[in-house]
Design an enzyme around this catalytic site. Sequence first.
Site, short mmCIF file in Angstrom:
data_model
loop_
_atom_site.label_atom_id
_atom_site.label_comp_id
_atom_site.label_asym_id
_atom_site.label_seq_id
_atom_site.Cartn_x
_atom_site.Cartn_y
_atom_site.Cartn_z
N ASP A 43 0.92 -1.10 -0.03
CA ASP A 43 0.06 -0.27 0.14
C ASP A 43 0.87 1.02 -0.03
O ASP A 43 2.01 1.32 0.32
CB ASP A 43 -0.73 0.17 1.21
CG ASP A 43 -2.18 0.92 1.04
OD1 ASP A 43 -2.44 1.39 0.02
OD2 ASP A 43 -3.00 1.07 2.01
N GLU A 57 1.80 4.08 -4.29
CA GLU A 57 1.29 2.41 -4.30
C GLU A 57 2.36 1.68 -5.07
O GLU A 57 2.59 0.57 -4.74
CB GLU A 57 -0.09 2.49 -4.69
CG GLU A 57 -1.25 2.83 -3.72
CD GLU A 57 -2.43 3.29 -4.28
OE1 GLU A 57 -3.20 3.58 -3.72
OE2 GLU A 57 -2.58 3.42 -5.49
N ASP A 104 -5.25 -3.26 -2.10
CA ASP A 104 -6.56 -2.59 -2.33
C ASP A 104 -6.50 -1.32 -3.37
O ASP A 104 -7.58 -0.54 -3.35
CB ASP A 104 -6.93 -1.82 -0.99
CG ASP A 104 -5.83 -0.86 -0.33
OD1 ASP A 104 -5.92 0.16 -1.04
OD2 ASP A 104 -5.37 -1.11 0.83
N ASP A 109 -1.16 -0.92 5.08
CA ASP A 109 -1.77 0.57 5.33
C ASP A 109 -1.04 1.24 6.63
O ASP A 109 -0.61 2.25 6.53
CB ASP A 109 -3.27 0.54 5.30
CG ASP A 109 -3.87 2.12 5.75
OD1 ASP A 109 -3.76 2.78 4.86
OD2 ASP A 109 -4.26 1.93 7.02
N HIS A 150 -18.73 -22.11 10.31
CA HIS A 150 -18.74 -21.59 9.07
C HIS A 150 -18.73 -23.11 7.92
O HIS A 150 -18.37 -24.18 8.28
CB HIS A 150 -17.38 -20.99 8.48
CG HIS A 150 -16.17 -22.06 8.62
ND1 HIS A 150 -15.63 -22.81 8.06
CD2 HIS A 150 -15.24 -22.05 9.84
CE1 HIS A 150 -14.48 -23.20 8.42
NE2 HIS A 150 -14.06 -22.90 9.54
N ARG A 191 -14.05 -16.87 5.60
CA ARG A 191 -15.21 -18.03 5.56
C ARG A 191 -16.20 -17.83 6.41
O ARG A 191 -17.41 -18.39 6.15
CB ARG A 191 -14.36 -19.29 5.79
CG ARG A 191 -13.56 -19.37 7.22
CD ARG A 191 -12.48 -20.36 7.17
NE ARG A 191 -11.68 -20.86 8.34
CZ ARG A 191 -10.58 -20.16 8.75
NH1 ARG A 191 -10.19 -19.17 7.68
NH2 ARG A 191 -10.12 -20.07 9.67
N GLU A 228 -10.39 -17.79 14.80
CA GLU A 228 -10.18 -19.15 15.30
C GLU A 228 -8.54 -18.97 15.94
O GLU A 228 -8.10 -18.00 15.83
CB GLU A 228 -9.97 -19.96 13.94
CG GLU A 228 -9.36 -21.36 14.39
CD GLU A 228 -10.10 -22.25 14.99
OE1 GLU A 228 -10.02 -22.07 16.50
OE2 GLU A 228 -10.90 -23.12 14.61
#
Length: 381
Positions: free
Chosen positions: A11, A52, A77, A126, A185, A237, A261
Amino acid sequence: MAERRFIVEADGGSRGNPGPAGYGAVVRDGDTGRILVEAAEYIGTATNNVAEYRGLIAGLRAARELDPEARVDVRMDSKLVVEQMSGRWKIKHPDMQPLAAEAREVFPRGRVGYEWIPRERNKDADRLANEAMDAGKAGKQWEPKVRPAAPVLATDPEPLPEPAAPKAGWGADLGITTTLVLLRHGETALTPQKRFSGSTGSDPELSDRGRWQAERAAEALAGRGTVQAVVCSPMLRTRQTAEAVAVRLGLEVRVEEGLRELDFGAWEGLTFAEVQERHPADLDAWLASTKAKPTGSSESFASLTQRVSVARDKILARYAGKTVLVVSHVSPIKTLVRLALGAPPDAIYRMELSAASLCAVQYYGDGNASLRLLNDTGHLR
């Protein structure tokens, strides 16, 4: 020897466009998702796009230093950079053309792929870009922070006390009742292979079967008509599974960081057999104690229990008296079930939770909890 794969996240930013600018980039291991290198630099006055591109180049060079024969997946991004480097958009600006050419020269043609990701999934790059701009504002250059090396195996030196178990028995007035419907999930490509997939891995998306499972869960929950809110882990997920249900119910999805998780460290992406072969002593210790951590991990089941308990309490406070769908993973859901039952910590090793299965726990105002459902997969038949 297997070909290595890296993930480069890059970024850049400019405070003024053009204005004081800087870039940031990280290189991750393609199998585990762990950060291998961080790079950032204050580059003086420049535009966002120049910054960038400079971040991209720095990330690719850092990856090449690790292994010039590796394959690289670039995630940014910046739609502009991704589309131009993928060859779908022409590069018309004269400032961009030499930078793009420089980026293409770092690795041979065909060894680098590009993917656009939303800004919230590019937080590390970022953050580094902003650190570089902050350093430039102070008249300095960015320097990497000293980070202690992750231990091969560690236990929590001073673990917090186990969260209190719910009281046994019921009084005359149970108070406000709040129900958490716990949905694991749907499947990813890793699920059928039984590979460790935690919070620092590749963050896989749902497979075709996983999306089918999410839709079946959505259909079943819509038929019950009781869910009033949807909360999920930040992993892709779980967000995809939660969104499938939320769309069907006409609800918004709220992300709760504490529901992610466990961090499986160096075991991410490996099967149980592969971990047993590569880290046998660590695996034995992990199976023997909930205070042990996977190789290179930042947390044990004991520390996971603390953050999951905080997340649970936040949800119960925010949605008191409602039925809330909580979309999470095996370890957090097992932990919530265990705590509801007042079972010992090692009970987490004695539960089975299938992909897209449902559990339900009811919580009462007087502090009691009641397990109402465990590993229900009837909606998948």
